[in-house]
Each structure stands twice: as C-alpha cells, then as structure tokens.
Write a protein that holds these residues in place. Structure first.
Motif, PDB file in Angstrom:
ATOM      1  N   ASP A  94       0.829  -1.213   0.000  1.00  0.00           N
ATOM      2  CA  ASP A  94       0.000   0.000   0.000  1.00  0.00           C
ATOM      3  C   ASP A  94       0.862   1.262   0.000  1.00  0.00           C
ATOM      4  O   ASP A  94       0.530   2.253  -0.656  1.00  0.00           O
ATOM      5  CB  ASP A  94      -0.929   0.009   1.214  1.00  0.00           C
ATOM      6  CG  ASP A  94      -2.063  -1.002   1.096  1.00  0.00           C
ATOM      7  OD1 ASP A  94      -2.315  -1.481  -0.031  1.00  0.00           O
ATOM      8  OD2 ASP A  94      -2.685  -1.315   2.127  1.00  0.00           O
ATOM      9  N   THR A  95       1.968   1.221   0.747  1.00  0.00           N
ATOM     10  CA  THR A  95       2.854   2.392   0.789  1.00  0.00           C
ATOM     11  C   THR A  95       3.468   2.662  -0.573  1.00  0.00           C
ATOM     12  O   THR A  95       3.453   3.799  -1.065  1.00  0.00           O
ATOM     13  CB  THR A  95       3.966   2.179   1.833  1.00  0.00           C
ATOM     14  OG1 THR A  95       3.382   2.043   3.131  1.00  0.00           O
ATOM     15  CG2 THR A  95       4.930   3.360   1.845  1.00  0.00           C
ATOM     16  N   LEU A  96       4.017   1.623  -1.202  1.00  0.00           N
ATOM     17  CA  LEU A  96       4.625   1.800  -2.517  1.00  0.00           C
ATOM     18  C   LEU A  96       3.588   2.229  -3.551  1.00  0.00           C
ATOM     19  O   LEU A  96       3.880   3.047  -4.438  1.00  0.00           O
ATOM     20  CB  LEU A  96       5.320   0.513  -2.960  1.00  0.00           C
ATOM     21  CG  LEU A  96       6.557   0.098  -2.155  1.00  0.00           C
ATOM     22  CD1 LEU A  96       7.114  -1.233  -2.671  1.00  0.00           C
ATOM     23  CD2 LEU A  96       7.641   1.163  -2.200  1.00  0.00           C
ATOM     24  N   ALA A  97       2.374   1.701  -3.445  1.00  0.00           N
ATOM     25  CA  ALA A  97       1.314   2.084  -4.383  1.00  0.00           C
ATOM     26  C   ALA A  97       0.995   3.574  -4.256  1.00  0.00           C
ATOM     27  O   ALA A  97       0.844   4.283  -5.263  1.00  0.00           O
ATOM     28  CB  ALA A  97       0.054   1.251  -4.136  1.00  0.00           C
ATOM     29  N   PHE A  98       0.897   4.065  -3.026  1.00  0.00           N
ATOM     30  CA  PHE A  98       0.621   5.483  -2.805  1.00  0.00           C
ATOM     31  C   PHE A  98       1.759   6.343  -3.339  1.00  0.00           C
ATOM     32  O   PHE A  98       1.541   7.352  -4.020  1.00  0.00           O
ATOM     33  CB  PHE A  98       0.405   5.734  -1.310  1.00  0.00           C
ATOM     34  CG  PHE A  98       0.165   7.177  -0.960  1.00  0.00           C
ATOM     35  CD1 PHE A  98      -0.729   7.959  -1.674  1.00  0.00           C
ATOM     36  CD2 PHE A  98       0.840   7.769   0.104  1.00  0.00           C
ATOM     37  CE1 PHE A  98      -0.953   9.290  -1.351  1.00  0.00           C
ATOM     38  CE2 PHE A  98       0.631   9.090   0.441  1.00  0.00           C
ATOM     39  CZ  PHE A  98      -0.268   9.856  -0.286  1.00  0.00           C
ATOM     40  N   LEU A  99       2.986   5.935  -3.058  1.00  0.00           N
ATOM     41  CA  LEU A  99       4.136   6.723  -3.507  1.00  0.00           C
ATOM     42  C   LEU A  99       4.275   6.694  -5.026  1.00  0.00           C
ATOM     43  O   LEU A  99       4.668   7.697  -5.644  1.00  0.00           O
ATOM     44  CB  LEU A  99       5.415   6.224  -2.835  1.00  0.00           C
ATOM     45  CG  LEU A  99       5.440   6.373  -1.305  1.00  0.00           C
ATOM     46  CD1 LEU A  99       6.752   5.843  -0.749  1.00  0.00           C
ATOM     47  CD2 LEU A  99       5.222   7.825  -0.888  1.00  0.00           C
ATOM     48  N   LEU A 100       3.946   5.578  -5.648  1.00  0.00           N
ATOM     49  CA  LEU A 100       3.929   5.528  -7.111  1.00  0.00           C
ATOM     50  C   LEU A 100       2.914   6.510  -7.670  1.00  0.00           C
ATOM     51  O   LEU A 100       3.167   7.191  -8.672  1.00  0.00           O
ATOM     52  CB  LEU A 100       3.608   4.114  -7.596  1.00  0.00           C
ATOM     53  CG  LEU A 100       4.762   3.121  -7.713  1.00  0.00           C
ATOM     54  CD1 LEU A 100       4.225   1.731  -8.052  1.00  0.00           C
ATOM     55  CD2 LEU A 100       5.766   3.556  -8.772  1.00  0.00           C
TER      56      LEU A 100
END
Length: 530
Positions: free
Chosen positions: A504-510
């Motif tokens: 979820d963190t990487l998805a948001f940052l992407l």
C-alpha cells in the motif's frame, strides 16, 4: 519469533511513543489553550481513511536525551480532496514547537518532496522559533533555516507549487517569512500570533508596551497590515477552509488520457499474503532467502516478467505492476548462485561485472520508456579480487552508477536487508536522490558489516587477546549504527514500514510520483522557460 517480526514489534512500540509528542500533560495544555495538537490537525486536514505517509518520524529520537520526538515537527504526505499534498505541522507539545537543527532537515525534506512532485504543500505553523541553545545548527549554513525561505521562493516564482500556510499559534522572527512567502495565509482568532518580534522584544528594543493580539494577532494581520488573507474562528474552522481552498485548485488526476487508461494494467491481488514476509526473511541476516517469493507478496498477481533471467541471476530485473501501475523492478537475489560451466559460483547480494552491465542497460531502457523504477535493496557491495578487477568491474560499476544517477524517472527504494558499500550507491542510495526511501526494520546501512570492518582494521590480530576489548567495542558500535532505527533517526530513510504496509505504501508513492511527468532529478528541476 522471526527476526523481522521481533524488529517490527520493537519499531511499533517506538512509533507509538513518538506519536505521543511531548506527552499527555503537554497535550492537555494545548487543549486548554483552545488548540488541537499537530497530529489532530493533520487528521482533520486530510481526507478520512485516506493514505498517510509520514516523513522522518524517527528523526532525532535518540538525541537530546529523548526531548525532541520527531524533532518537534510532523511532516508527511496525505490526500486532501483526493489529491496528494505535503503537510508540515509544528508540534507545540515539544518545546513549544521550536526549531532544532533536525527540524530544519525535516522541513527541507518535505519541501523537496513538494517541489519534485509539483504537489501542494500545507504549513500548519505553531512554533516559538529557533531553539536558542542549538541556534548554531539552525541558523547558519547552506542548509540552515534560510534554505526553507529559498525553497519557498523557488516554489512561488518558478515551480508554481501551491503553498498554503495556517498560523495556528506563535510564528515569530525569521519564521514569519515561511507563511509570508506562501500563496495564502490563514490565521486563527485568539490563538495565532505572527511578528518579527514578540511583545517582550518590542518592549526591550523600542520601549513600546503592546499586547500580542494588537501587535500581530489574527485581526491585526487580516484587517490592518493585510499580511494575512483569511481569519478563522478556531482550529477546526481553519482546517475546513484549507480543505476548501485545496479542493478548488486545478487538478487532473492521472491517467489523463484514454491511451494511458488503456495501457494501465488491471489491479490484481498479490499471489502471496503479505504476512508471509515475516517468515520469508531469515532469522540471520547473512543467510539466503527467496526474493522471488518476496516479490510475489508485493506485485499484482505476484507476476514479474524477467529481463535476461539467465544472465547474472544475482541481479533480478523485470517488469510488473503494483496496484495497477506498471513499473520496472531491480532487486538483489541473496544466496549462492551456480556459475556457468567452468566458472565459480556467484554470491547473491554481490554485484559482478556482468550484473552491473545488465542493470545499467535495464535502467537506461526504463528511462527511455518512462517507466518508474522500484529498487529492492539487499546488497553487500561490488565484487573484489583479481578476477573481478581484470573483468573491468570498475568501468562496469561506473556505468551502473551513472545510469542510476542520470535516470529521470521516479525511483522508489525499499531496503529489505543490507545496503552496503558502493552497492548502496548503485542501488539508488539516498545520495542519488531517489524520490522516496523506505526500509523494513531489518534494514542495515553501512560501509560494511561489523565483522568485515574488524578484519579490515585488525586483520589477523582480531583474535589476539590484547585486542579483544577494542574488537568487541567495534562490533557493538557497528551493530548499533547498522540498525534501521539509527538510519531513520538521521534521516537516511524517509520511513520505516512494516512488511504488511509495503504494498500500500509503494502504491501510494507511485501515485504521488506520477503527477509530475518531467525529470525527477535532484531536489527540483526548473522549467525550461521559468
């Protein structure tokens, strides 16, 4: 219990303590003054149940005898009216929100995120100004407090990054330039003050006796000086009006074209449950593990289309998707890897000449294709020795480093285990300005592991009894400095995250990094025609 699970539990405990700021008594005093705390303000500002990625929670936690949790400022990324925004909120429960040297570092990092991604930044100001005993680390220097105002000005004049400031408590001396250099200023009746000097300083400097409200309160600056633009009745009203202001700013969520929508992969769940990550990483950080299984916990469908899989398998390159966003991935593969016929086995986590060449080419392709890069760091460095040197490891490594440094696409780094030596640089270490760096609690950042350092310093004398105390002290010191919390406390990573938060963190940052389609280089790149 696995090493990853133990370290994550310890981090959770530390996180909960730091989020309390100055503690219950100071929170109570803040409420008695009719003010919300910094974290309460952030919660009310952001969309309910939306993402929140905090930058630098651990910064300075192990300094100043524990008196500076989060360096007295809450910084991070969230959503307001559905759009990503950066938030900077002084925590008045920590030394009245005064600025420590590390406070400056955190504010600058937040501003750099806003500049690089071209997204709005909201300042929630409630600060007594410079923490005077530490002014030597706050005031002077290229990256002292003046840099904040420099960034303010660059955002206003050239980058067109919206800056919204809310003075929700004191805002004194040079700190007043932060809201003054923002696009709009909100002030709160009865609790906010903004001035180059407070009543006591004015009395000493000029002999004038004046109360704070008359000198620089909300009514004075919205009705007399015209320094501020909007006056709110209380914190809740102020935050609601900021939300309204952000909502009316022009915004076109990506993807913006039919073509982009058609090529965006459908979102599918990973092949493995993220909780399996706790068991996939070994108890001993030196042992091997299946990085392919780790990726199956993160990527859509657990699928990765490998690039040259039979060449230099100690470096995994490939294409996949995360929450529907296509990406190019580079990851170190730990373990002993069988060499080609007549060649010695290779050690995973080490970068060889062949793997450096492979990854450099892959990065350049990703840059040409405008594909964001995700780096899974578990690297011990570049290979050394006669064979490596004769194969041209220095030249190949330089190509790898140059490709990474000059790639203009977004770069997100996840440190899983080791981040050592020049391999750390090549895998988009912080000095290479990746867009974001996150680490699991198992992350270990250093020139080398402690045992290697002992051998480098003491050599064959490491086993001598007269060196025993020095050797043990060195091992202990390295173990302390290799801890991910040590890196977090010094801002070497943006955040420590639990394994189950990774996707979820990487998805948001992407998503955040997709909003600016120009070059992601340095803190910011000026437009061609500023």
């Amino acid at each position: 219990m696995s090493r990853l699970k133990t370290l994550t539990a310890e981090y959770r405990e530390l996180q909960a303590r730091l989020e309390q700021g100055g503690g219950p008594e100071r929170v109570r005093r803040q409420h008695e003054q009719g003010k919300l705390t910094a974290r309460e303000r952030v919660t009310k500002l952001l969309d309910p149940r939306a993402e929140w990625f905090e930058l630098g929670l651990l910064v300075a936690y192990d300094q100043y005898d524990g008196q500076a949790p989060a360096a007295g400022v809450v910084t991070g990324l969230g959503r307001v009216a559905g759009r990503p925004v950066v938030v900077v909120a002084n925590d008045a429960t920590v030394k009245a929100g005064s600025w420590w040297p590390e406070t400056i570092k955190k504010i600058l990092r937040a501003q750099e995120v806003a500049m690089r991604q071209r997204i709005p930044i909201v300042y929630l100001v409630d600060s007594a100004g410079v923490n005077l005993p530490y002014q030597g680390g706050v005031f002077p220097g290229q990256y002292g407090a003046a840099r904040i105002f420099y960034y303010n000005s660059i955002m206003r004049r050239y980058l067109r990054v919206p800056q919204i400031a809310a003075v929700m408590g004191p805002c004194i001396a040079g700190g007043a330039y932060l809201p003054a250099l923002s696009d709009v200023i909100f002030m709160v009746e009865g609790t906010s003050f903004m001035g180059l000097g407070g009543p006591n300083l004015v009395k000493g400097a000029t002999g004038q006796t004046v109360d704070a409200e008359t000198l620089g309160g909300a009514r004075t600056h919205t009705a007399v000086s015209a320094v501020a633009h909007y006056r709110a009745k209380d914190d809740a009203d102020c935050l609601a009006r900021i939300r309204e202001h952000v909502a009316r700013l022009p915004y076109a969520p990506r993807p913006t074209t039919v073509k982009e929508s058609l090529r965006t992969p459908a979102v599918t769940k990973p092949k493995r449950d993220s909780r399996e990550l706790y068991e996939l990483l070994p108890t001993d950080h030196r042992m091997s593990y299946d990085v392919g299984a780790v990726l199956e916990c993160l990527l859509d469908g657990g699928r990765l289309d490998p690039f040259q899989p039979d060449l230099a398998p100690e470096m995994i390159c490939g294409h996949g998707a995360l929450a529907g966003r296509a990406l190019a991935l580079i990851a170190n593969s730990r373990g002993v890897i069988k060499g080609k016929k007549g060649e010695s086995p290779k050690i995973g986590g080490i970068i060889y000449t062949e793997s450096a060449e492979k990854v450099a080419y892959f990065i350049e392709n990703a840059d040409r294709e405008r594909m964001p890069l995700i780096l899974g760091q578990d690297v011990s460095g570049f290979m050394v020795g006669t064979e490596a040197e004769h194969s041209g490891i220095i030249r190949a490594g330089a190509r790898f480093v140059e490709a990474m440094a000059t790639a203009t696409v977004p770069k997100l780094v996840l440190t899983m285990n080791h981040a050592s030596g020049a391999g750390y640089y090549a895998m988009a270490g912080q000095g290479f300005d990746p867009d974001f760096v996150v680490s699991w609690p198992t992350g270990r950042m250093g020139v080398m592991e402690g045992e290697s350092a002992v051998q480098a310093v003491f050599g064959s004398g490491a086993a001598d009894s007269e060196n025993a105390a020095a050797v043990e002290a060195m091992r202990t010191d390295y173990e302390h400095q290799l801890d991910a919390r040590f890196a977090g406390a010094r801002g070497f990573v943006d955040a420590l995250i639990a394994p189950e938060e990774t996707r979820d963190t990487l998805a948001f940052l992407l998503d955040v990094t997709s909003h600016f389609t120009g070059p992601h280089l340095g803190a910011f790149v000026l437009p061609a025609d500023p």
